[in-house]
Design a protein around this motif. Structure first.
Motif, PDB file in Angstrom:
ATOM      1  N   GLY A 182       0.826  -1.195   0.000  1.00 38.70           N
ATOM      2  CA  GLY A 182       0.000   0.000   0.000  1.00 38.70           C
ATOM      3  C   GLY A 182       0.866   1.253   0.000  1.00 38.70           C
ATOM      4  N   TYR A 183       1.967   1.174   0.717  1.00 37.85           N
ATOM      5  CA  TYR A 183       2.894   2.321   0.775  1.00 37.85           C
ATOM      6  C   TYR A 183       3.371   2.671  -0.633  1.00 37.85           C
TER       7      TYR A 183
ATOM      8  N   SER B 127      -5.874   6.252  10.214  1.00 34.26           N
ATOM      9  CA  SER B 127      -5.317   5.017  10.758  1.00 34.26           C
ATOM     10  C   SER B 127      -4.971   5.112  12.235  1.00 34.26           C
TER      11      SER B 127
END
Ligand SMILES: *Cc1c(COP(=O)(O)O)cnc(C)c1O
Length: 392
Positions: free
Chosen positions: A110-111, A183
């Motif tokens: 995802g990064y 998050s």
């Protein structure tokens, strides 16, 4: 005089220790799940992103084993050279189906999906408007892109409007970038308002659905579905490593966007394709998410139960506003937060301390899973009533 050009590194570590900012890893010795073995001790796990309990699911494990036997351990090259498999495309179609978009592209994490997508969509002549609490990958993607960056106050659409009014016309393209579920806080971005500002000021919108995919929305499509914004022109990024229990990231959107990213996202082009095991596990997870909505229902029932238990037993406990399975308890300072996390662990509860520079103010972060049992939630609440652990 001989000087050591690396001496500053040790100095830097000393500074980190002094500020209580030093971090180290903790070894988890068991299968992932609601109860795990941490440094030889059984603890109830409130530290995992495995919201639906899929990371230890037999079907994901079997899919990963079969894919490894059929296709080997590595994909052996970048997707554009020798690293592309039919399995990748199957996963991309499945993600597009889950996210209710026309197409999708999987990245190695995802990064990397955020870095590559931001850097491809905007450049030197452009502007990124970024929520101040955005994930590190969005912030660093914006820096990598070379665009001008303006942070707006967390979740504040009035501030965003002011910034757009002041800066938008000085730039060619503009991208509004935000976590959908924040998050480290657990609250949601004001997506409908962001979309109407984007329409008014001619901006693109990128939402990071890392903690929303599989978790929010009637069918688990994420925050976009939760807010009834399905079908809007949005760049949706996410991860395969949270509710999907695997490893990797994705972008979901229009076929044009996906085709463009295959040609322009350096973090996709110049890196090795996802391993067969990770790809197959994620594919199995998407199918389970679509076929077993009861897992998501159980997750939300657990969140509601925990909130009710807190309200009944610990009415003075401070909890940050949250509309997700992430619940945070703010503490005044780093030392108290670290102490609380240690005492929780001693009481058999694994809930991490989150502190600067990750977040501006220290907190204990709890993530609820579908596989938590009622007694797990009860034990968490009991632990918070012990002296020195609660934030009152
Ligand atoms: C975890 C996370 C990421 C990174 O995803 P990985 O697949 O773990 O690299 C990106 N954005 C947000 C908001 C996250 O929480």
């Amino acid at each position: 005089m001989v000087t050591d050009p690396y001496a500053w590194i040790e100095q830097s570590l000393v500074t980190l220790h002094k500020a209580d900012w030093y971090r180290s890893v903790q070894t988890l010795q068991s299968h992932p799940g609601a109860v795990v073995l941490l440094a030889g001790r059984e603890v109830i796990n409130f530290a995992s992103n495995d919201y639906l309990g899929l990371a230890g699911d037999e079907r994901l494990i079997a899919a990963a084993v079969t894919a490894t036997k059929n296709y080997g351990t590595g994909s052996t090259g970048s997707r554009l050279l020798s690293g592309h498999r039919e399995l990748h495309r199957e996963l991309e179609r499945a993600i597009a189906s889950l996210k209710q978009t026309e197409d999708a592209l999987v990245f190695s994490s995802g990064y990397l999906a955020n870095l590559g997508t931001l850097a491809a969509l905007v450049g030197k002549r452009d502007l990124v408007l970024s929520d101040e609490y955005n994930h590190s990958s969005l912030k660093n993607g914006a820096i990598l892109s070379g665009a001008a960056i303006v942070n707006y106050t967390h979740g504040d659409t009035e501030d965003l409007r002011c910034q757009l009014t002041q800066y938008r016309r000085q730039y060619r393209r503009c991208l509004i970038a935000t976590d959908s579920v924040f998050s480290m806080d657990g609250d949601l971005c004001p997506l409908p308002e962001l979309l109407s500002l984007a329409a008014e000021f001619n901006c693109m919108v990128l939402v990071d659905e890392a903690h929303a995919t599989g978790v929010l929305g009637a069918t688990g499509a994420g925050c976009v579905e939760h807010f009834g914004c399905t079908g809007h022109a949005i760049v949706q990024v996410g991860t395969l490593s949270k509710a999907l229990g695997s490893l990797g990231g994705y972008v979901a959107g229009s076929p044009t966007l996906i085709d463009f990213l295959r040609n322009r996202a350096a973090s996709w082009i110049y890196t090795t394709g996802l391993s067969p095991a990770d790809t197959a596990a994620a594919l199995a997870a998407v199918q389970i998410i679509q076929q077993e909505p009861e897992r998501r229902a159980q997750l939300h029932a657990n969140v509601d139960t925990l909130k009710q238990l807190i309200q009944k037993r610990l009415p003075k406990l401070k909890v940050l506003p949250s509309e997700s399975p992430i619940l945070c308890l703010p503490f005044g300072n780093v030392t108290d937060t670290l102490t609380a996390a240690q005492q929780l662990k001693a009481a058999g509860i694994f809930a991490p301390a989150i502190r600067p520079p990750t977040v501006p103010t220290s907190r204990i972060r709890i993530s609820v899973m579908a596989t938590h049992e009622f007694t797990h939630l009860q034990q968490l609440v009991e632990a918070f009533s012990l002296p020195g652990i609660g934030n009152w």
